[in-house]
Each structure stands twice: as structure tokens, then as C-alpha cells.
Design a protein around this motif. Sequence first.
Motif, mmCIF file in Angstrom:
data_model
loop_
_atom_site.group_PDB
_atom_site.id
_atom_site.type_symbol
_atom_site.label_atom_id
_atom_site.label_comp_id
_atom_site.label_asym_id
_atom_site.label_seq_id
_atom_site.Cartn_x
_atom_site.Cartn_y
_atom_site.Cartn_z
ATOM 1 N N ASP A 33 -1.510 1.731 8.927
ATOM 2 C CA ASP A 33 -2.866 1.190 8.780
ATOM 3 C C ASP A 33 -3.898 2.202 9.259
ATOM 4 O OD1 ASP A 33 -1.982 -1.277 7.810
ATOM 5 O OD2 ASP A 33 -1.923 -2.182 9.806
ATOM 6 N N GLU A 34 -3.681 2.750 10.430
ATOM 7 C CA GLU A 34 -4.641 3.695 11.000
ATOM 8 C C GLU A 34 -4.803 4.911 10.112
ATOM 9 O OE1 GLU A 34 -6.563 3.024 13.287
ATOM 10 O OE2 GLU A 34 -5.645 1.517 14.583
ATOM 11 N N GLU A 35 -3.715 5.405 9.577
ATOM 12 C CA GLU A 35 -3.799 6.578 8.709
ATOM 13 C C GLU A 35 -4.504 6.235 7.404
ATOM 14 O OE1 GLU A 35 -3.778 10.108 6.868
ATOM 15 O OE2 GLU A 35 -3.464 9.693 9.008
ATOM 16 N N SER A 36 -4.251 5.056 6.855
ATOM 17 C CA SER A 36 -4.921 4.649 5.611
ATOM 18 C C SER A 36 -6.420 4.525 5.805
ATOM 19 C CB SER A 36 -4.343 3.317 5.118
ATOM 20 O OG SER A 36 -2.999 3.435 4.750
ATOM 21 N N PHE A 37 -6.821 3.896 6.909
ATOM 22 C CA PHE A 37 -8.249 3.741 7.183
ATOM 23 C C PHE A 37 -8.908 5.093 7.433
ATOM 24 C CE2 PHE A 37 -7.033 -0.673 8.872
ATOM 25 C CZ PHE A 37 -7.298 -1.264 7.642
ATOM 26 N N ALA A 38 -8.210 5.989 8.143
ATOM 27 C CA ALA A 38 -8.769 7.319 8.418
ATOM 28 C C ALA A 38 -8.914 8.113 7.128
ATOM 29 C CB ALA A 38 -7.871 8.057 9.404
ATOM 30 N N GLN A 39 -7.928 8.024 6.250
ATOM 31 C CA GLN A 39 -8.004 8.730 4.971
ATOM 32 C C GLN A 39 -9.149 8.197 4.122
ATOM 33 O OE1 GLN A 39 -4.385 8.514 2.677
ATOM 34 N NE2 GLN A 39 -5.058 10.038 1.181
ATOM 35 N N LEU A 40 -9.346 6.897 4.147
ATOM 36 C CA LEU A 40 -10.447 6.294 3.395
ATOM 37 C C LEU A 40 -11.789 6.791 3.927
ATOM 38 C CD1 LEU A 40 -11.519 4.267 1.318
ATOM 39 C CD2 LEU A 40 -11.307 2.486 3.070
ATOM 40 N N ARG A 41 -11.938 6.829 5.243
ATOM 41 C CA ARG A 41 -13.194 7.312 5.828
ATOM 42 C C ARG A 41 -13.449 8.767 5.466
ATOM 43 N NH1 ARG A 41 -11.399 4.050 10.260
ATOM 44 N NH2 ARG A 41 -10.428 5.881 11.239
ATOM 45 N N ARG A 42 -12.399 9.593 5.480
ATOM 46 C CA ARG A 42 -12.576 11.013 5.135
ATOM 47 C C ARG A 42 -13.042 11.170 3.697
ATOM 48 N NH1 ARG A 42 -7.686 11.583 8.172
ATOM 49 N NH2 ARG A 42 -6.455 11.640 6.230
ATOM 50 N N LYS A 43 -12.428 10.442 2.784
ATOM 51 C CA LYS A 43 -12.788 10.562 1.375
ATOM 52 C C LYS A 43 -14.214 10.071 1.128
ATOM 53 C CE LYS A 43 -8.318 10.421 -0.993
ATOM 54 N NZ LYS A 43 -8.635 11.534 -1.923
ATOM 55 N N MET A 44 -14.577 8.981 1.774
ATOM 56 C CA MET A 44 -15.921 8.452 1.585
ATOM 57 C C MET A 44 -16.963 9.405 2.157
ATOM 58 S SD MET A 44 -15.348 4.348 2.292
ATOM 59 C CE MET A 44 -17.015 3.925 1.792
ATOM 60 N N ALA A 45 -16.672 9.997 3.302
ATOM 61 C CA ALA A 45 -17.605 10.950 3.911
ATOM 62 C C ALA A 45 -17.783 12.190 3.039
ATOM 63 C CB ALA A 45 -17.119 11.354 5.302
ATOM 64 N N ALA A 46 -16.726 12.558 2.311
ATOM 65 C CA ALA A 46 -16.786 13.733 1.443
ATOM 66 C C ALA A 46 -17.314 13.409 0.057
ATOM 67 C CB ALA A 46 -15.397 14.367 1.336
ATOM 68 N N GLY A 47 -17.612 12.135 -0.191
ATOM 69 C CA GLY A 47 -18.109 11.744 -1.505
ATOM 70 C C GLY A 47 -17.045 11.734 -2.585
ATOM 71 N N GLU A 48 -15.785 11.640 -2.202
ATOM 72 C CA GLU A 48 -14.681 11.644 -3.167
ATOM 73 C C GLU A 48 -14.383 10.223 -3.649
ATOM 74 O OE1 GLU A 48 -11.319 13.466 -1.347
ATOM 75 O OE2 GLU A 48 -12.415 15.300 -0.795
ATOM 76 N N VAL B 287 -12.587 6.792 -4.188
ATOM 77 C CA VAL B 287 -11.666 6.088 -3.287
ATOM 78 C C VAL B 287 -11.004 4.888 -3.952
ATOM 79 C CG1 VAL B 287 -12.880 6.821 -1.199
ATOM 80 C CG2 VAL B 287 -13.575 4.698 -2.343
ATOM 81 N N GLY B 288 -11.345 4.617 -5.216
ATOM 82 C CA GLY B 288 -10.825 3.423 -5.878
ATOM 83 C C GLY B 288 -9.314 3.359 -5.913
ATOM 84 N N ALA B 289 -8.657 4.477 -6.269
ATOM 85 C CA ALA B 289 -7.202 4.486 -6.381
ATOM 86 C C ALA B 289 -6.551 4.264 -5.014
ATOM 87 C CB ALA B 289 -6.726 5.800 -6.987
ATOM 88 N N LEU B 290 -7.121 4.878 -3.974
ATOM 89 C CA LEU B 290 -6.577 4.708 -2.630
ATOM 90 C C LEU B 290 -6.710 3.264 -2.176
ATOM 91 C CD1 LEU B 290 -5.463 5.892 0.025
ATOM 92 C CD2 LEU B 290 -7.829 6.406 0.666
ATOM 93 N N ILE B 291 -7.881 2.657 -2.408
ATOM 94 C CA ILE B 291 -8.103 1.270 -2.007
ATOM 95 C C ILE B 291 -7.166 0.334 -2.776
ATOM 96 C CG2 ILE B 291 -9.771 -0.630 -2.095
ATOM 97 C CD1 ILE B 291 -11.941 1.392 -1.433
ATOM 98 N N ALA B 292 -7.001 0.589 -4.074
ATOM 99 C CA ALA B 292 -6.136 -0.272 -4.885
ATOM 100 C C ALA B 292 -4.704 -0.253 -4.377
ATOM 101 C CB ALA B 292 -6.191 0.176 -6.345
ATOM 102 N N GLU B 293 -4.199 0.929 -4.069
ATOM 103 C CA GLU B 293 -2.814 1.040 -3.577
ATOM 104 C C GLU B 293 -2.657 0.360 -2.222
ATOM 105 O OE1 GLU B 293 0.477 4.517 -2.417
ATOM 106 O OE2 GLU B 293 -1.531 5.068 -3.116
ATOM 107 N N ASP B 294 -3.607 0.617 -1.321
ATOM 108 C CA ASP B 294 -3.542 0.031 0.017
ATOM 109 C C ASP B 294 -3.661 -1.493 -0.043
ATOM 110 O OD1 ASP B 294 -3.930 0.411 3.130
ATOM 111 O OD2 ASP B 294 -5.539 -0.924 2.479
ATOM 112 N N ASN B 295 -4.629 -1.989 -0.798
ATOM 113 C CA ASN B 295 -4.852 -3.436 -0.849
ATOM 114 C C ASN B 295 -3.724 -4.180 -1.547
ATOM 115 O OD1 ASN B 295 -7.217 -2.927 0.460
ATOM 116 N ND2 ASN B 295 -8.561 -3.552 -1.198
ATOM 117 N N ALA B 296 -3.104 -3.539 -2.543
ATOM 118 C CA ALA B 296 -1.978 -4.182 -3.222
ATOM 119 C C ALA B 296 -0.822 -4.401 -2.251
ATOM 120 C CB ALA B 296 -1.525 -3.332 -4.410
ATOM 121 N N ALA B 297 -0.605 -3.433 -1.356
ATOM 122 C CA ALA B 297 0.458 -3.593 -0.358
ATOM 123 C C ALA B 297 0.112 -4.711 0.619
ATOM 124 C CB ALA B 297 0.661 -2.273 0.386
#
Length: 255
Positions: A88-103, A105-115
Motif C-alpha cells: 500500500d505504501e509503495e503504491s501510494f508513494a508511486q502515485l504521488r510521484r507520478k502526479m507530481a511529475a505530471g505523468e 496515473v489512470g493505469a496505475l490507479i486502475a490496477e491498484d483499485n481493482a486489487a
Amino acid sequence: MRFTSQTTANGVSERPFTVDGVPGVLWSPADATAPRPRPLMLLGHGGGQHKNAPGVLARAHRYVARFGFAVAAIDAPGHGDRPRTAHDEESFAQLRRKMAAGEPVGALIAEDNAARATQAVPEWQAALDALQHLDEVGAGGPIGYWGVSLGSMIGMPLVAAEPRITAAVFGLVGYDTLTDAATRITVPVQFLLQWDDEIAPREAGLALFDAIASPEKTLHANSGRHMDLPRFEMDGDERFFARHLAGRPAPTTVA
């Protein structure tokens, strides 16, 4: 189901509970003591939120005070009062990094939320089983589900799998992982879409709405980004659930 406390304000009783270790809250009319099948609303919170998030709390109080519904919410896996795993912590940290970089995040959120949905659906069903044994709820009454974003990622497979739920509001999603669930949903649905959604693009949201098998489904599209859902949509949600759970029009709001 184990209740941990009870408070009452403005005619609304609030009772935190746990079911198999999953924390939740039940809101109901303060005078709801006699056994009855009472309409029950299930509220799914968004990503990064929890069962007592301001939007969840506002909806809960309105549905209890205006319609006499019972309302329940539980914390999604890794949210609220639930422990976070290292994953969980790594997923949330990765999401924050991508959002901060303007990348994207839809695919990451979809995979995480599906789990998370795979774990959350049986948790919601266990909570529903317990809630229907309570005098202030009862078994056999109509049940609605409201949830957008993560609330829809969990809610759509829940509604697809749970015949007790009779109407639902979804939105702010458009992921391929939800297509199968959408094709198995046949209850009345209201779907909320943000035209400029940077997380769930409109084309994907429209395709998901199209996949929903419900004979009665309505699309509410508004301009704006993912977090810009207009507050007036709450009134539309209330009219929808008043019609399908209470069998009557929503009360008129006087400015």
C-alpha cells in the motif's frame, strides 16, 4: 457486528462498528427502534478518503434526516482506520510521484483499485449481512449504493455480484477492468462523468456507461476535471434514490 460507541445529533444516530475487523459506521434515525425493513444506503468513499470523509458524512446525514434511510460506510482496504501494508505504501508513494511529475496515473490507479475491489466486495457483503439483522434496518428492504472513483471501482463489481442492491450511482471511472462487471449490472443506474477528467478520460467513461446492461441508466456529464464534480449533483442523487428506494419524489430544497 460489534458497535464501539454511539452519538446522536439533529435526530441522526451514529454508531461506529467493526465486522470481521473491518471498521465502518451506521447512521440511522435516532428513533429507529422497531423491527422493520428500512431502505439502506451503502456509501463508498473515494481514493485516499475514508468512511467519515466530509462528503460521506454529509450524504449520510441528508439521507437519514430527509428520507429516514439507514446509511452505512466501511473503510476500503488500506484506507481510514485500516492498516497499510508495505505494498500500500509503495503504491501510494508511486502515485504521488507520478502526479507530481505530471505523468498519467489512470493505469496505475486502475490496477491498484481493482486489487482493492477484489478484497472489498466480500467485506461489503459481510457488512450487509450483519446490517440486515439489526432492528433499525431489517431484511428485505430496498438497498442503494453510491460511490464514485474508488467507490465505483469497488461498487460496480459489488452491485454486479449482489442481488440485494436495487439501485446505484457510479461515476468518475472508465477502466477496462470494470467492463465485465458493467455487463452484469441490471439495476437502475445514474452515472456521473467529468468531461475533462484527467484520470478517467471521457471516452473511457462513455464506453463504460455504454457497457452497463441496465434497462434504466442515466448519464450526467459536467465540465471540469476529476475533482470538480458539482455539488448540485448531490440533489440529483437524492432524487434518484428517493424514487428507487422510497418510491416518492425527493423533498424540494428551499434556498
